[in-house]
Design an enzyme around this catalytic site. Structure first.
Site, mmCIF file in Angstrom:
data_model
loop_
_atom_site.group_PDB
_atom_site.id
_atom_site.type_symbol
_atom_site.label_atom_id
_atom_site.label_comp_id
_atom_site.label_asym_id
_atom_site.label_seq_id
_atom_site.Cartn_x
_atom_site.Cartn_y
_atom_site.Cartn_z
ATOM 1 N N GLU A 82 3.917 -6.896 12.421
ATOM 2 C CA GLU A 82 2.952 -6.682 11.351
ATOM 3 C C GLU A 82 2.097 -7.914 11.058
ATOM 4 O O GLU A 82 1.044 -7.795 10.444
ATOM 5 C CB GLU A 82 3.680 -6.288 10.055
ATOM 6 C CG GLU A 82 4.495 -5.022 10.158
ATOM 7 C CD GLU A 82 5.345 -4.790 8.935
ATOM 8 O OE1 GLU A 82 4.975 -3.960 8.089
ATOM 9 O OE2 GLU A 82 6.398 -5.463 8.810
ATOM 10 N N CYS B 116 4.359 2.994 14.226
ATOM 11 C CA CYS B 116 4.655 3.878 13.096
ATOM 12 C C CYS B 116 3.610 3.758 11.990
ATOM 13 O O CYS B 116 3.813 4.237 10.889
ATOM 14 C CB CYS B 116 6.040 3.585 12.521
ATOM 15 S SG CYS B 116 6.270 1.875 11.999
ATOM 16 N N HIS C 278 0.766 2.106 -0.717
ATOM 17 C CA HIS C 278 2.018 2.839 -0.536
ATOM 18 C C HIS C 278 1.905 4.252 -1.100
ATOM 19 O O HIS C 278 2.394 5.220 -0.503
ATOM 20 C CB HIS C 278 3.165 2.083 -1.206
ATOM 21 C CG HIS C 278 4.512 2.535 -0.744
ATOM 22 N ND1 HIS C 278 5.375 3.260 -1.521
ATOM 23 C CD2 HIS C 278 5.142 2.394 0.451
ATOM 24 C CE1 HIS C 278 6.475 3.522 -0.852
ATOM 25 N NE2 HIS C 278 6.364 3.012 0.343
ATOM 26 N N ARG D 286 -5.762 -4.396 2.161
ATOM 27 C CA ARG D 286 -5.870 -2.943 2.280
ATOM 28 C C ARG D 286 -5.860 -2.244 0.926
ATOM 29 O O ARG D 286 -6.099 -1.044 0.849
ATOM 30 C CB ARG D 286 -4.745 -2.401 3.165
ATOM 31 C CG ARG D 286 -3.364 -2.492 2.556
ATOM 32 C CD ARG D 286 -2.320 -2.036 3.560
ATOM 33 N NE ARG D 286 -1.032 -1.821 2.927
ATOM 34 C CZ ARG D 286 0.046 -1.435 3.578
ATOM 35 N NH1 ARG D 286 -0.008 -1.235 4.873
ATOM 36 N NH2 ARG D 286 1.182 -1.247 2.945
ATOM 37 N N ASP E 98 -0.264 -2.886 8.237
ATOM 38 C CA ASP E 98 -0.244 -4.302 7.871
ATOM 39 C C ASP E 98 -0.827 -5.176 8.966
ATOM 40 O O ASP E 98 -1.500 -6.173 8.682
ATOM 41 C CB ASP E 98 1.184 -4.754 7.539
ATOM 42 C CG ASP E 98 1.507 -4.589 6.056
ATOM 43 O OD1 ASP E 98 0.594 -4.805 5.234
ATOM 44 O OD2 ASP E 98 2.649 -4.247 5.723
ATOM 45 N N ARG F 184 11.438 5.088 5.191
ATOM 46 C CA ARG F 184 11.094 4.084 4.191
ATOM 47 C C ARG F 184 12.207 4.021 3.149
ATOM 48 O O ARG F 184 12.178 4.717 2.135
ATOM 49 C CB ARG F 184 9.754 4.427 3.540
ATOM 50 C CG ARG F 184 8.591 4.482 4.520
ATOM 51 C CD ARG F 184 7.274 4.723 3.785
ATOM 52 N NE ARG F 184 6.152 4.692 4.711
ATOM 53 C CZ ARG F 184 5.620 5.772 5.288
ATOM 54 N NH1 ARG F 184 6.142 6.971 5.040
ATOM 55 N NH2 ARG F 184 4.603 5.664 6.116
#
Length: 766
Positions: free
Chosen positions: A606, A677, A364, A640, A630, A471
């Site tokens: 996802e 996205c 993130h 990840r 994801d 977000r």
């Protein structure tokens, strides 16, 4: 053997330096295997030679002097094969190479194993014996296990530059170092390191020259007195609960803080020039290593006491430190881990780059850094963070490299590259107001991903046609409590107003995984497969309702709100969310006395279950948005945030590309729009494949908008479709990527792909 191995590894960890660690290893292995010789040769990459760095049994004067070429002798053969070699008569082997300086002529038996880290040979460990015999399987297994255990120690020494020119004289000048990681956000920066470390995390404290030794001594004295007071208070508190002999531990603590113990040692380090926190860390480290090396279990347990005292002292030192730390221009933030909240609290205008030892490209924090246009390299595991404060650095996030103490020539070269990159960015401004339309007339919508108001301004400046992903968790992460409904309404109103009448797609609170809230901790063994996204908000409808009510109120009079559900894995979750949304609409209409048109409710694809059931989900949802970060993670079973497997994470994987094509086909068959996205949308190579697949819109970081607009206006749809058709039948991700990049090079777009590298077969296009 297992007990011997544990003790040996413990002793190695406690060794003060690499040379001592190697000496411990050869002595212990010689004793454990009851053999006559144990030696360690380390690879000096710069000179392509294996240097004898430690031995028990051979001539000690040969250490640091004798070396073998990279393909010379049995040692070189072990390195070439990357596997053990076990010989009962080494001298008869055609690759045997006699080194007279070592005195090894009388040894016949030979067992050598490579010391490897991340697929690279760092050295070779050898045991020898006079008798002609083959070493047994147990001895082979012991040596292989040990080499794997100690490879990290050797790799760390290599990262510090201790394995370069191993037998060359040392100079006092800091030598240039290159570290490799994973690109989190592209770009290049030059500047000086600023070490970021979490509160009371003593292991992360860097060394730093004291500006004022007297002031540092005074700060430490205050911290020392404060901790002494805490211990005395605890002693009094437990007077009636503990026996006198049990309370004696508090006296031990106080004695450890005495001027003749920890306190005095720390003062000496401060007087020698280190700041108080760095001196504290160094002394605590030494004592921790000493306790770790002890055989007595009781004494080893005292490590916890030393660590606790260290953290208490550090906490008081940090309370005295002014929060207004100096961040000069072109600061490069480095740390073990830097959270999103920590990043956005920084003076972002002065942050040139970010480097962390943990994390991965799609953590993130990296995504937010990408949105802010800050070059970022993560997963630089061997970076010696504590010794780099104020070090001169170059961060090349295109090639995932970090240069520490770069040479004058390297600095000159990168200054030229940065100049060229600025010219390139300036040239992209011409595309700001142009539609994202291919030369043969295909139109695609470009949205921006947002989370901070800085994203909004950058997105509007660069011609975003709306927000494809807001977000909403970021305002939650920047607080010490859940924001109220009114606080959320104000935040959402700013986003919606900034882009009206263009659509703004707001993702419902997406926490869990690598996005924790300090006031809502989620402790799980496997957070990637745990309680996250829509699973949390449906379990807590009070959180869902407050957020969706705030969104609805924020959209009154604008009517450009779309809502997105993260981590959807079943039809039931959509139906439950629809029920809550309809309830919220009714409540807000009654409260505000207005008519509200229910916003579109979309889902994120996802997880594999959503992929397989996309036909069913697309019929129920109003639109579909693919979260490629994801989805790639779950399809490839690659965490990840795990640097060890980061090179397996690739959007060019055939399974990823074929899955995305399937999602587009089934969503369009259901008569719904589909966007993407994830970070694939902002990459020139994957963006043209996504366009060819038929995605209706691409949403990306603001920093990528102009670049992708230029790519789409340059690549004809016919060319993109041909590329996709070829890619979908290739079974190798690297081949697919090369094929796409070759086409971009042919079209003169190489500088948008890898600005610091020349393409195959020629110069970078003008």
């Amino acid at each position: 053997m297992l007990d011997i191995l544990r003790k040996l590894v413990q002793d190695v960890d406690a060794a003060p330096n690499l040379v001592s660690a190697l000496d411990v290893i050869v002595q212990s292995v010689k004793d454990a295997l009851k053999t006559e010789v144990c030696s360690i040769y380390l690879l000096d990459e710069r000179n392509s030679r294996y240097v004898l760095m430690a031995t028990q049994g051979l001539n000690p004067e040969a250490v640091g002097v004798v070396s073998l070429g990279i393909s010379e002798g049995l040692v070189g053969l072990v390195g070439q094969r990357e596997e053990l070699i076990n010989l009962e008569d080494a001298s008869s082997h055609p690759r045997f190479h006699y080194l007279p300086e070592t005195g090894e002529e009388k040894y016949n038996s030979f067992l050598g194993v490579p010391i490897m880290n991340r697929r690279k040979v760092l050295g070779v460990m050898v045991v020898q014996q006079q008798d002609k015999r083959r070493f047994g399987e147990a001895e082979e297994a012991f040596l292989v296990t040990l080499s794997a255990q100690i490879s990290g120690v050797v790799a760390h020494a290599r990262a510090l530059g201790q394995l370069e020119n191993l037998h060359a004289p040392k100079s006092g000048v800091a030598s240039p170092r290159i570290f490799h990681g994973v690109a989190g956000a592209s770009g290049i920066a030059m500047g000086r390191a600023v070490v970021i470390y979490p509160p009371a995390d003593i292991e992360s404290v860097p060394d730093r020259a004291a500006d004022d030794i007297d002031a540092e001594l005074d700060s430490f004295e205050q911290a020392l007195n404060a901790v002494r007071g805490e211990i005395q208070t605890l002693d009094k508190k437990m007077a009636e609960s503990l026996m006198p002999e049990e309370r004696a531990l508090f006296d031990v603590y106080l004695r450890m803080l005495d001027d003749n113990a920890l306190g005095g040692e720390i003062v000496e380090r401060i007087q020698a020039g280190n700041w108080a926190a760095g001196a504290l860390r160094a002394v605590i480290d030494e004592h921790m290593q000493s306790f770790a090396a002890m055989d007595d279990p009781y004494l080893r347990e005292r490590m916890a006491d030393v660590r606790d005292l260290g953290r208490r002292l550090l906490a008081h030192l940090q309370q005295q430190t002014t929060p207004n730390r100096d961040f000069p221009e072109t600061s490069i933030l480095i740390g073990e881990d830097i959270s999103t909240a920590t990043l956005v609290e920084m003076p972002l205008e002065n942050i040139a780059a970010i480097v962390t030892t943990t994390g991965a490209a799609n953590s993130h924090m990296a995504i937010v850094a990408r949105a802010l246009g800050i070059p970022t390299v993560v997963g630089v595991a061997e970076l010696p963070v504590s010794s780099l404060d104020d070090a001169e650095m170059i961060v090349d996030a295109y090639q995932s490299r970090v240069y520490v103490h770069p040479s004058r020539e390297l600095r000159r070269r990168y200054k030229d590259i940065i100049k060229e990159e600025r010219q390139l960015v300036a040239g992209l401004d011409a595309y700001r107001d142009l539609p994202a339309e291919t030369p043969d007339g295909h139109r695609i919508t470009l949205y921006v991903n947002t989370g901070l108001m800085a994203d909004v301004a950058r997105g509007r400046e660069r011609g975003a046609e709306g927000v494809g992903l807001y977000r909403s968790e970021i305002p939650f992460m920047l607080r010490d409590r859940f924001p109220s409904e009114e606080e959320q309404r104000n935040i959402y109103r700013q986003q919606l107003s900034a882009f009206a009448p263009y659509p703004v797609t707001m993702r419902m609170l997406d926490i869990g995984g690598d996005k924790d809230l300090p006031y809502f901790p989620i402790d799980e063994v496997n957070p990637a497969l745990g309680w996250r996204g829509v699973r949390i908000t449906l379990d807590h409808p009070e959180i869902f309702m407050v957020q969706v009510r705030a969104m609805l109120k924020a959209a009154i009079g604008l009517n450009n709100l779309q809502i997105l559900l993260p981590m959807v894995s079943s039809v039931f979750e959509i139906e439950e969310a629809q029920h809550l949304l309809h309830r919220a609409v009714a409540e807000v209409q009654e409260e505000e006395k207005v008519t509200i048109h229910p916003p579109k409710l979309g889902i994120m694809v996802e997880v594999p279950s959503a992929l397989i059931q996309i036909k069913d989900l697309a019929h129920i949802a109003d639109f579909v948005s693919v979260g490629s970060n994801d989805l790639t993670q779950y399809l490839l079973a690659v965490d990840r945030n795990n640097a060890r497997v980061a090179d397996l994470y690739t959007p060019y994987h055939p399974a990823v590309l074929r899955s995305l094509q399937y999602v587009v086909k089934e969503t369009h068959a259901a008569g719904k729009m589909v966007s993407i996205c994830g970070e694939m949308a902002g990459d020139p190579g994957t963006a043209i494949l996504l366009m060819a697949m038929g995605f209706d819109s691409l949403s990306m970081s603001a920093s990528n908008l102009l670049k992708i607009r230029k790519v789409l206006r340059t690549v004809p749809m016919s060319v993109a479709k041909n590329l996709l058709e070829e890619a979908l039948v290739i079974d190798n991700a690297a081949v697919i990527r090369s094929m796409v990049e070759l086409e971009l090079n042919r079209l003169g777009l190489w500088e948008l792909v890898r600005p610091t590298q020349k393409p195959v077969g020629g110069k970078v296009p003008a």
